[in-house]
Design a protein around this motif. Structure first.
Motif, short mmCIF file in Angstrom:
data_model
loop_
_atom_site.label_atom_id
_atom_site.label_comp_id
_atom_site.label_asym_id
_atom_site.label_seq_id
_atom_site.Cartn_x
_atom_site.Cartn_y
_atom_site.Cartn_z
N ALA A 122 0.85 -1.19 0.00
CA ALA A 122 0.00 0.00 0.00
C ALA A 122 0.89 1.24 0.00
CB ALA A 122 -0.90 0.00 1.24
N ASP A 123 0.34 2.37 -0.43
CA ASP A 123 1.09 3.63 -0.38
C ASP A 123 1.19 4.08 1.07
OD1 ASP A 123 1.47 3.73 -3.09
OD2 ASP A 123 -0.15 5.17 -3.46
N LEU A 124 2.39 4.41 1.51
CA LEU A 124 2.60 4.91 2.87
C LEU A 124 2.12 6.35 2.95
CD1 LEU A 124 6.19 3.53 3.62
CD2 LEU A 124 3.99 2.52 4.24
N LYS A 125 1.58 6.72 4.11
CA LYS A 125 1.10 8.08 4.36
C LYS A 125 2.01 8.76 5.37
CE LYS A 125 -2.57 7.20 1.95
NZ LYS A 125 -2.53 7.47 0.55
N GLU A 126 2.27 10.04 5.15
CA GLU A 126 3.10 10.78 6.10
C GLU A 126 2.30 11.04 7.38
OE1 GLU A 126 4.54 14.36 4.23
OE2 GLU A 126 6.14 13.26 3.22
N VAL A 127 2.97 10.81 8.51
CA VAL A 127 2.38 11.11 9.82
C VAL A 127 3.39 11.93 10.62
CG1 VAL A 127 0.83 9.11 9.94
CG2 VAL A 127 3.16 8.88 10.75
N LYS A 128 2.89 12.89 11.36
CA LYS A 128 3.77 13.74 12.16
C LYS A 128 3.73 13.28 13.61
CE LYS A 128 3.47 17.61 9.12
NZ LYS A 128 2.43 18.29 8.46
N ALA A 129 4.89 13.28 14.22
CA ALA A 129 5.00 12.84 15.61
C ALA A 129 5.91 13.79 16.37
CB ALA A 129 5.56 11.42 15.65
N PRO A 130 5.55 14.15 17.61
CA PRO A 130 6.41 15.03 18.39
C PRO A 130 7.66 14.31 18.87
CG PRO A 130 4.44 14.44 19.65
CD PRO A 130 4.29 13.84 18.29
N ALA A 131 8.76 15.02 18.82
CA ALA A 131 10.03 14.49 19.30
C ALA A 131 10.31 15.04 20.69
CB ALA A 131 11.16 14.88 18.36
N THR A 132 11.19 14.39 21.39
CA THR A 132 11.57 14.85 22.73
C THR A 132 12.29 16.19 22.67
OG1 THR A 132 13.58 13.52 22.60
CG2 THR A 132 11.69 12.53 23.70
N THR A 133 12.77 16.56 21.50
CA THR A 133 13.49 17.83 21.32
C THR A 133 12.55 19.00 21.08
OG1 THR A 133 13.67 17.35 18.97
CG2 THR A 133 15.53 16.70 20.38
N GLY A 134 11.23 18.73 20.94
CA GLY A 134 10.27 19.79 20.70
C GLY A 134 9.90 19.96 19.24
N TYR A 135 10.59 19.30 18.34
CA TYR A 135 10.30 19.38 16.92
C TYR A 135 9.30 18.31 16.53
CZ TYR A 135 14.39 22.38 16.55
OH TYR A 135 15.28 23.40 16.70
N LEU A 136 8.73 18.44 15.32
CA LEU A 136 7.88 17.40 14.77
C LEU A 136 8.71 16.57 13.80
CD1 LEU A 136 4.46 19.11 14.00
CD2 LEU A 136 4.97 17.43 15.76
N ILE A 137 8.53 15.27 13.85
CA ILE A 137 9.21 14.36 12.94
C ILE A 137 8.17 13.79 11.99
CG2 ILE A 137 10.44 12.16 12.78
CD1 ILE A 137 11.67 12.80 15.50
N VAL A 138 8.51 13.70 10.72
CA VAL A 138 7.60 13.13 9.73
C VAL A 138 8.05 11.71 9.43
CG1 VAL A 138 6.64 13.33 7.41
CG2 VAL A 138 7.14 15.40 8.73
N LEU A 139 7.19 10.76 9.76
CA LEU A 139 7.43 9.34 9.49
C LEU A 139 6.45 8.92 8.41
CD1 LEU A 139 7.45 8.22 13.21
CD2 LEU A 139 9.45 8.37 11.74
N ASP A 140 6.59 7.70 7.92
CA ASP A 140 5.69 7.16 6.92
C ASP A 140 5.02 5.92 7.49
OD1 ASP A 140 6.51 8.86 4.47
OD2 ASP A 140 8.41 8.15 5.27
N GLN A 141 3.67 5.90 7.44
CA GLN A 141 2.94 4.78 8.02
C GLN A 141 1.97 4.19 7.00
OE1 GLN A 141 0.59 5.63 11.57
NE2 GLN A 141 1.01 3.56 12.29
N CYS A 142 1.85 2.88 7.06
CA CYS A 142 0.95 2.18 6.16
C CYS A 142 -0.47 2.24 6.72
CB CYS A 142 1.38 0.72 5.99
SG CYS A 142 0.28 -0.21 4.89
N PRO A 143 -1.43 2.74 5.93
CA PRO A 143 -2.80 2.82 6.42
C PRO A 143 -3.48 1.44 6.49
CG PRO A 143 -2.70 3.58 4.17
CD PRO A 143 -1.29 3.31 4.60
N ARG A 144 -2.90 0.47 5.81
CA ARG A 144 -3.50 -0.87 5.79
C ARG A 144 -2.98 -1.75 6.91
NH1 ARG A 144 -2.72 -3.75 0.40
NH2 ARG A 144 -3.94 -1.99 -0.31
N CYS A 145 -1.66 -1.93 7.00
CA CYS A 145 -1.10 -2.86 8.00
C CYS A 145 -0.58 -2.15 9.25
CB CYS A 145 -0.02 -3.74 7.39
SG CYS A 145 1.53 -2.87 7.02
#
Length: 118
Positions: free
Chosen positions: A10-33
């Motif tokens: 499946a196409d991965l979707k970008e998801v934003k997650a807060p880091a312990t440093t205060g910044y947002l990190i953009v990861l890629d997550q599968c909406p299916r699995c």
């Protein structure tokens, strides 16, 4: 161009997650699995709250699943460079943790539930 899930294609979707440093990190997550792709070093500063939010099991989606679950390919490919992912082992991880890492770009693939264990 969207990255493709090495587990179910499946196409991965970008998801934003807060880091312990205060910044947002953009990861890629599968909406299916629900698997998560982390580019090199992205996963290390994630906050525990972000990990819980991203890696939780979606019970409703599992119950609504109508198609049979297909076993993953024997060898997973890196969504960035298509190299064969290799098993990542670390003495601090549980022995049954299944985390894959790309030997070229050093990204990491976490199946649903594995990020929490990492």
């Amino acid at each position: 161009m969207a990255l493709t899930c090495p587990q179910c294609a499946a196409d991965l979707k970008e998801v934003k997650a807060p880091a312990t440093t205060g910044y947002l990190i953009v990861l890629d997550q599968c909406p299916r699995c629900g698997g998560i792709w982390s580019d090199r070093w992205e996963v290390f500063p994630l906050s525990s709250a972000a990990v819980e939010r991203l890696d939780g099991v979606d019970t409703a989606a599992l119950q609504a699943l109508q198609a049979p679950i297909v076993a993953p390919p024997v060898v997973l490919e890196c969504p960035r460079c298509r190299a064969h992912l290799r098993e990542f082992k670390d003495p601090t991880l549980p022995p049954d943790a299944r985390i894959e890492r790309c030997p070229n770009c050093e990204g990491m693939w976490f199946n649903r539930g594995e990020l929490r264990r990492f």
